[in-house]
Design a protein around this motif. Structure first.
Motif, PDB file in Angstrom:
ATOM      1  N   TRP A  87       1.123  -0.677   0.292  1.00 58.56           N
ATOM      2  CA  TRP A  87      -0.048   0.539  -0.253  1.00 58.56           C
ATOM      3  C   TRP A  87       1.266   1.420   0.337  1.00 58.56           C
ATOM      4  O   TRP A  87       0.238   2.364  -0.177  1.00 58.56           O
ATOM      5  CB  TRP A  87      -0.806   0.021   0.995  1.00 58.56           C
ATOM      6  CG  TRP A  87      -0.273  -0.407   2.521  1.00 58.56           C
ATOM      7  CD1 TRP A  87       0.361   0.486   3.281  1.00 58.56           C
ATOM      8  CD2 TRP A  87      -0.439  -1.405   2.670  1.00 58.56           C
ATOM      9  NE1 TRP A  87       1.033  -0.103   4.320  1.00 58.56           N
ATOM     10  CE2 TRP A  87       0.349  -1.539   4.254  1.00 58.56           C
ATOM     11  CE3 TRP A  87      -0.697  -2.551   2.674  1.00 58.56           C
ATOM     12  CZ2 TRP A  87       0.748  -2.741   5.359  1.00 58.56           C
ATOM     13  CZ3 TRP A  87      -0.267  -4.194   3.195  1.00 58.56           C
ATOM     14  CH2 TRP A  87       0.529  -3.406   4.567  1.00 58.56           C
ATOM     15  N   ALA A 102      -5.535  -0.838   3.775  1.00 62.87           N
ATOM     16  CA  ALA A 102      -5.299  -1.536   3.214  1.00 62.87           C
ATOM     17  C   ALA A 102      -4.335  -1.916   4.295  1.00 62.87           C
ATOM     18  O   ALA A 102      -4.031  -2.814   4.439  1.00 62.87           O
ATOM     19  CB  ALA A 102      -5.004  -1.043   2.534  1.00 62.87           C
ATOM     20  N   GLU A 103      -3.820  -1.403   4.999  1.00 60.95           N
ATOM     21  CA  GLU A 103      -3.086  -1.772   6.229  1.00 60.95           C
ATOM     22  C   GLU A 103      -3.884  -2.151   7.137  1.00 60.95           C
ATOM     23  O   GLU A 103      -3.158  -3.491   7.953  1.00 60.95           O
ATOM     24  CB  GLU A 103      -2.319  -0.180   6.768  1.00 60.95           C
ATOM     25  CG  GLU A 103      -1.493  -0.868   8.106  1.00 60.95           C
ATOM     26  CD  GLU A 103      -0.871  -0.063   8.584  1.00 60.95           C
ATOM     27  OE1 GLU A 103       0.733   0.220   8.758  1.00 60.95           O
ATOM     28  OE2 GLU A 103      -1.243   1.615   8.957  1.00 60.95           O
ATOM     29  N   GLU A 105      -6.611  -3.797   7.312  1.00 63.58           N
ATOM     30  CA  GLU A 105      -7.174  -5.475   6.326  1.00 63.58           C
ATOM     31  C   GLU A 105      -5.939  -6.214   6.809  1.00 63.58           C
ATOM     32  O   GLU A 105      -6.208  -7.205   7.284  1.00 63.58           O
ATOM     33  CB  GLU A 105      -7.241  -4.485   4.976  1.00 63.58           C
ATOM     34  CG  GLU A 105      -9.035  -4.012   4.922  1.00 63.58           C
ATOM     35  CD  GLU A 105      -8.992  -3.469   3.653  1.00 63.58           C
ATOM     36  OE1 GLU A 105     -10.428  -3.464   3.211  1.00 63.58           O
ATOM     37  OE2 GLU A 105      -8.262  -4.248   2.541  1.00 63.58           O
ATOM     38  N   HIS A 106      -4.812  -5.552   6.367  1.00 62.11           N
ATOM     39  CA  HIS A 106      -3.831  -6.706   5.860  1.00 62.11           C
ATOM     40  C   HIS A 106      -3.436  -7.351   6.922  1.00 62.11           C
ATOM     41  O   HIS A 106      -2.939  -8.084   7.516  1.00 62.11           O
ATOM     42  CB  HIS A 106      -2.450  -6.079   5.542  1.00 62.11           C
ATOM     43  CG  HIS A 106      -1.308  -6.719   5.619  1.00 62.11           C
ATOM     44  ND1 HIS A 106      -0.857  -7.019   4.070  1.00 62.11           N
ATOM     45  CD2 HIS A 106      -0.177  -6.629   6.299  1.00 62.11           C
ATOM     46  CE1 HIS A 106       0.049  -8.282   4.409  1.00 62.11           C
ATOM     47  NE2 HIS A 106       0.976  -7.980   6.156  1.00 62.11           N
ATOM     48  N   PHE A 151      -6.101  -0.139  -6.931  1.00 65.74           N
ATOM     49  CA  PHE A 151      -5.230  -0.031  -5.610  1.00 65.74           C
ATOM     50  C   PHE A 151      -6.504  -1.112  -4.964  1.00 65.74           C
ATOM     51  O   PHE A 151      -6.650  -1.300  -4.408  1.00 65.74           O
ATOM     52  CB  PHE A 151      -5.725   1.512  -4.603  1.00 65.74           C
ATOM     53  CG  PHE A 151      -5.072   1.304  -3.482  1.00 65.74           C
ATOM     54  CD1 PHE A 151      -4.489   1.142  -2.407  1.00 65.74           C
ATOM     55  CD2 PHE A 151      -6.474   1.705  -2.454  1.00 65.74           C
ATOM     56  CE1 PHE A 151      -4.102   1.188  -1.008  1.00 65.74           C
ATOM     57  CE2 PHE A 151      -6.022   1.637  -1.028  1.00 65.74           C
ATOM     58  CZ  PHE A 151      -5.183   1.357  -0.444  1.00 65.74           C
ATOM     59  N   ARG A 152      -7.907  -0.879  -4.949  1.00 68.02           N
ATOM     60  CA  ARG A 152      -9.739  -1.523  -4.596  1.00 68.02           C
ATOM     61  C   ARG A 152      -8.975  -2.707  -5.165  1.00 68.02           C
ATOM     62  O   ARG A 152      -9.401  -4.442  -3.575  1.00 68.02           O
ATOM     63  CB  ARG A 152     -10.421  -1.184  -4.869  1.00 68.02           C
ATOM     64  CG  ARG A 152     -10.970  -1.853  -4.837  1.00 68.02           C
ATOM     65  CD  ARG A 152     -12.707  -0.758  -5.104  1.00 68.02           C
ATOM     66  NE  ARG A 152     -12.408  -0.243  -3.428  1.00 68.02           N
ATOM     67  CZ  ARG A 152     -13.632   1.013  -3.407  1.00 68.02           C
ATOM     68  NH1 ARG A 152     -14.991   0.875  -3.950  1.00 68.02           N
ATOM     69  NH2 ARG A 152     -13.613   1.833  -2.713  1.00 68.02           N
ATOM     70  N   ARG A 154      -5.788  -4.534  -5.821  1.00 68.64           N
ATOM     71  CA  ARG A 154      -5.065  -4.865  -4.504  1.00 68.64           C
ATOM     72  C   ARG A 154      -5.435  -5.490  -3.192  1.00 68.64           C
ATOM     73  O   ARG A 154      -4.354  -6.226  -2.551  1.00 68.64           O
ATOM     74  CB  ARG A 154      -3.787  -3.598  -4.642  1.00 68.64           C
ATOM     75  CG  ARG A 154      -2.450  -4.034  -5.762  1.00 68.64           C
ATOM     76  CD  ARG A 154      -2.211  -4.880  -5.950  1.00 68.64           C
ATOM     77  NE  ARG A 154      -0.674  -4.959  -4.831  1.00 68.64           N
ATOM     78  CZ  ARG A 154      -0.058  -4.601  -4.893  1.00 68.64           C
ATOM     79  NH1 ARG A 154       0.165  -2.999  -6.065  1.00 68.64           N
ATOM     80  NH2 ARG A 154       0.901  -4.071  -4.387  1.00 68.64           N
ATOM     81  N   ARG A 155      -6.317  -4.525  -2.552  1.00 68.92           N
ATOM     82  CA  ARG A 155      -6.568  -4.781  -1.531  1.00 68.92           C
ATOM     83  C   ARG A 155      -8.050  -5.931  -1.436  1.00 68.92           C
ATOM     84  O   ARG A 155      -7.735  -6.903   0.287  1.00 68.92           O
ATOM     85  CB  ARG A 155      -7.691  -3.442  -1.102  1.00 68.92           C
ATOM     86  CG  ARG A 155      -7.171  -2.642  -0.802  1.00 68.92           C
ATOM     87  CD  ARG A 155      -8.235  -1.303   0.007  1.00 68.92           C
ATOM     88  NE  ARG A 155      -9.077  -1.931   0.647  1.00 68.92           N
ATOM     89  CZ  ARG A 155     -10.581  -1.392   1.223  1.00 68.92           C
ATOM     90  NH1 ARG A 155     -10.855  -0.326  -0.045  1.00 68.92           N
ATOM     91  NH2 ARG A 155     -11.863  -1.901   1.022  1.00 68.92           N
TER      92      ARG A 155
END
Length: 282
Positions: A87, A102-103, A105-106, A151-152, A154-155
């Motif tokens: 991200w 994103a962070e 969720e990861h 980005f979405r 990748r999420r």
């Protein structure tokens, strides 16, 4: 060069350490004296701007007399300063709050989304997402749309990747019938949801109009489970961006809303049939 501000994870670690200090009835000056550092070091750590090692964290929470070993282990796993994730490639192109999502969720153990008017971001098709981005106010430039779309996608790796996380989605019928992007895109989106809901890690349940009222007043939210309950986080989508909630009272409220909404929802198989029926009628 990474930005000067703390990441959401760094901020949360510092915030939790501040709470432990306050629960111990200790001032920052007192904590600094016990640790053999100056007060500024404690302030930097608690603001998320100063790194702390796992060993020093354990010493610090020992000073605070924290006996919750699971919490201490979870906090220790969050130490070590800033680490770069995929991200970070988008920090110069997207709002900071999206990077924080994103962070979050990861690092979550499992994820849950509750939506009343929209399809969950992690279940959206590229065409559906692009149709949504076209409605952002103020309007996005073409390259901004593509940045957000990439980005979405990748999420979505957190639920479709090689080590997918458990993911639950509770979606109101209204969201399934919004028809963003026109009939073809809407139909493909619904079929996509029905298909991915067969994955072992993904559960999709629908609240139909026939259920009438439901708890939460339609407020969409995402619930990210931490390594321990104290580290859970609620993420709210609001018009000006995202808000993150983590107080005990707030987490308790949204856990209750989530449980009650699950009580209102159809079962997973019935929900899948329901989604396919709507797709066929478009």
């Amino acid at each position: 060069m990474p930005p000067a501000g703390p990441t959401l994870r760094q901020w949360r670690l510092g915030h939790e350490l501040r709470k432990l200090r306050q629960q111990a009835g200790m001032s920052a000056t007192g904590a600094a004296a016990q640790l053999g550092v100056n007060t500024a070091n404690i302030s930097m750590i608690e603001s998320g701007r100063g790194a702390i090692s796992a060993e020093r964290l354990r010493t610090l929470v020992g000073v605070y007399a924290c006996a919750d070993e699971d919490l201490v282990d979870a906090l220790a796993a969050m130490t070590g300063g800033r680490t770069r994730g995929w991200w970070d490639e988008y920090r110069e192109h997207l709002p900071a709050a999206l990077i924080d999502v994103a962070e979050l969720e990861h690092h979550a153990m499992q994820l849950c989304a509750v939506l009343g008017m929209h399809i969950p971001a992690l279940l959206q098709t590229p065409d559906h997402a692009r149709a949504l981005f076209a409605q952002v106010v103020p309007p996005l430039r073409a390259y901004e749309v593509e940045h957000r779309l990439a980005f979405r996608i990748r999420r979505q790796g957190v639920v479709y990747g090689s080590d997918p996380k458990p993911y639950r989605a509770i979606i109101h019928e209204a969201a399934l019938r919004m028809g963003f992007g026109g009939p073809d895109i809407a139909r493909a989106q619904l079929r996509h949801i029905a298909e991915v809901s067969t994955q072992e890690n993904i559960s999709v349940r629908v609240i139909p109009f026939s259920k009438g009222t439901f708890p939460g007043n339609g407020q969409p939210f995402d619930y990210a489970h931490g390594a321990v309950r104290q580290l859970d986080t609620v993420q709210l989508d609001v018009h000006h961006g995202c808000e993150f909630l983590d107080s005990e009272a707030q987490l308790g409220k949204y856990r209750t809303i989530l449980e009650r909404m699950e009580d209102c929802a159809l079962g997973t198989e019935e929900s899948r049939d329901f989604i396919n029926h709507i797709a066929e009628s478009i």
